[in-house]
Design a protein around this motif. Structure first.
Motif, PDB file in Angstrom:
ATOM      1  N   ARG A  58       0.862  -1.190   0.000  1.00 10.89           N
ATOM      2  CA  ARG A  58       0.000   0.000   0.000  1.00 10.89           C
ATOM      3  C   ARG A  58       0.896   1.237   0.000  1.00 10.89           C
ATOM      4  O   ARG A  58       1.683   1.430   0.917  1.00 10.89           O
ATOM      5  N   ILE A  59       0.745   2.058  -1.035  1.00 16.73           N
ATOM      6  CA  ILE A  59       1.525   3.276  -1.167  1.00 16.73           C
ATOM      7  C   ILE A  59       0.534   4.433  -1.092  1.00 16.73           C
ATOM      8  O   ILE A  59      -0.420   4.484  -1.881  1.00 16.73           O
ATOM      9  N   GLU A  60       0.764   5.364  -0.176  1.00 14.56           N
ATOM     10  CA  GLU A  60      -0.205   6.430   0.062  1.00 14.56           C
ATOM     11  C   GLU A  60       0.458   7.798  -0.012  1.00 14.56           C
ATOM     12  O   GLU A  60       1.498   8.019   0.610  1.00 14.56           O
ATOM     13  N   GLY A  61      -0.160   8.710  -0.751  1.00 12.28           N
ATOM     14  CA  GLY A  61       0.316  10.080  -0.880  1.00 12.28           C
ATOM     15  C   GLY A  61       1.190  10.268  -2.108  1.00 12.28           C
ATOM     16  O   GLY A  61       1.894   9.356  -2.536  1.00 12.28           O
ATOM     17  N   ARG A  62       1.130  11.465  -2.684  1.00 10.33           N
ATOM     18  CA  ARG A  62       1.839  11.723  -3.943  1.00 10.33           C
ATOM     19  C   ARG A  62       3.347  11.513  -3.849  1.00 10.33           C
ATOM     20  O   ARG A  62       3.947  10.951  -4.761  1.00 10.33           O
ATOM     21  N   GLU A  63       3.974  11.970  -2.787  1.00 12.12           N
ATOM     22  CA  GLU A  63       5.432  11.824  -2.702  1.00 12.12           C
ATOM     23  C   GLU A  63       5.835  10.360  -2.587  1.00 12.12           C
ATOM     24  O   GLU A  63       6.807   9.930  -3.203  1.00 12.12           O
ATOM     25  N   ALA A  64       5.093   9.593  -1.804  1.00 13.87           N
ATOM     26  CA  ALA A  64       5.377   8.159  -1.692  1.00 13.87           C
ATOM     27  C   ALA A  64       5.136   7.464  -3.031  1.00 13.87           C
ATOM     28  O   ALA A  64       5.914   6.585  -3.430  1.00 13.87           O
ATOM     29  N   LEU A  65       4.083   7.867  -3.744  1.00 12.45           N
ATOM     30  CA  LEU A  65       3.806   7.292  -5.059  1.00 12.45           C
ATOM     31  C   LEU A  65       4.907   7.660  -6.049  1.00 12.45           C
ATOM     32  O   LEU A  65       5.350   6.829  -6.841  1.00 12.45           O
ATOM     33  N   ARG A  66       5.376   8.899  -6.001  1.00 10.67           N
ATOM     34  CA  ARG A  66       6.454   9.338  -6.894  1.00 10.67           C
ATOM     35  C   ARG A  66       7.717   8.492  -6.654  1.00 10.67           C
ATOM     36  O   ARG A  66       8.354   8.023  -7.591  1.00 10.67           O
ATOM     37  N   LYS A  67       8.041   8.274  -5.399  1.00  9.51           N
ATOM     38  CA  LYS A  67       9.220   7.475  -5.052  1.00  9.51           C
ATOM     39  C   LYS A  67       9.028   6.016  -5.486  1.00  9.51           C
ATOM     40  O   LYS A  67       9.929   5.407  -6.062  1.00  9.51           O
ATOM     41  N   TYR A  68       7.855   5.465  -5.218  1.00  7.51           N
ATOM     42  CA  TYR A  68       7.584   4.067  -5.554  1.00  7.51           C
ATOM     43  C   TYR A  68       7.676   3.831  -7.062  1.00  7.51           C
ATOM     44  O   TYR A  68       8.409   2.960  -7.521  1.00  7.51           O
ATOM     45  N   PHE A  69       6.928   4.596  -7.846  1.00  6.88           N
ATOM     46  CA  PHE A  69       6.929   4.380  -9.295  1.00  6.88           C
ATOM     47  C   PHE A  69       8.256   4.799  -9.929  1.00  6.88           C
ATOM     48  O   PHE A  69       8.674   4.229 -10.926  1.00  6.88           O
ATOM     49  N   GLY A  70       8.928   5.783  -9.334  1.00  7.95           N
ATOM     50  CA  GLY A  70      10.223   6.217  -9.852  1.00  7.95           C
ATOM     51  C   GLY A  70      11.342   5.233  -9.583  1.00  7.95           C
ATOM     52  O   GLY A  70      12.419   5.327 -10.176  1.00  7.95           O
ATOM     53  N   SER A  71      11.102   4.268  -8.702  1.00  6.33           N
ATOM     54  CA  SER A  71      12.147   3.299  -8.352  1.00  6.33           C
ATOM     55  C   SER A  71      12.149   2.070  -9.253  1.00  6.33           C
ATOM     56  O   SER A  71      12.940   1.153  -9.038  1.00  6.33           O
TER      57      SER A  71
END
Length: 161
Positions: A58-71
């Motif tokens: 579970r990834i929540e919030g734009r910054e966490a999503l940016r980091k997750y998909f950017g990785s």
């Protein structure tokens, strides 16, 4: 007339909402597959959530999503085929959708190499919810339902298998 006064919604407003949500689904896939993975976060509400209940991811919030998909691995080649996008507009500011997909994916890709055809790595569907914020439709939640899946294949050093 304000948005809250539209009950039931006008047919054209409903159609435009459906199309805006469908475009979000397609834009997300394009960004993931064609080299802008971290920008997927911009398609979500500030408190947006991406989750895969199967492994409690579970990834929540734009910054966490940016980091997750950017990785995602830089040598990953993927193409997602999305179909049967069914958007249901619940109100002038909320909607939901089901989208079926098949993902073709390999790691170890070398730019310009032609990869031999293979079976999809994953087949499933997404359950999405959308919210309209400041006149713009955004993803609020995306839940991955994956009945068919396997590991990502790694190509040899030449970009072929």
């Amino acid at each position: 007339m304000t948005t809250g006064d539209l009950d039931p919604m006008e047919p054209m407003e409903r159609l435009l909402a459906e199309r805006a949500c469908e475009r979000l689904v397609l834009d997300l896939v394009r960004r993931l597959d064609l080299g802008e993975p971290s920008s997927v976060a911009d398609l979500f509400t500030p408190d947006g959530v991406w989750e895969w209940p199967y492994d409690q991811r579970r990834i929540e919030g734009r910054e966490a999503l940016r980091k997750y998909f950017g990785s995602r691995p830089v040598d990953r080649l993927s193409r997602r085929m999305c179909t049967n996008i069914l958007v249901t507009v619940d109100s002038p500011d909320s909607a939901s959708a089901t989208t079926y997909f098949a993902t073709y994916r390999v790691d170890g890709y070398v730019e310009g190499a032609l990869v031999a055809p293979r079976l999809p790595a994953n087949i499933g569907h997404y359950q999405d919810t959308f919210r309209k914020l400041d006149g713009t439709w955004l993803l609020a939640t995306r839940t991955l339902v994956l009945p068919f899946g396997g590991p990502t294949e790694r190509l040899d050093s030449g970009g072929q298998s």
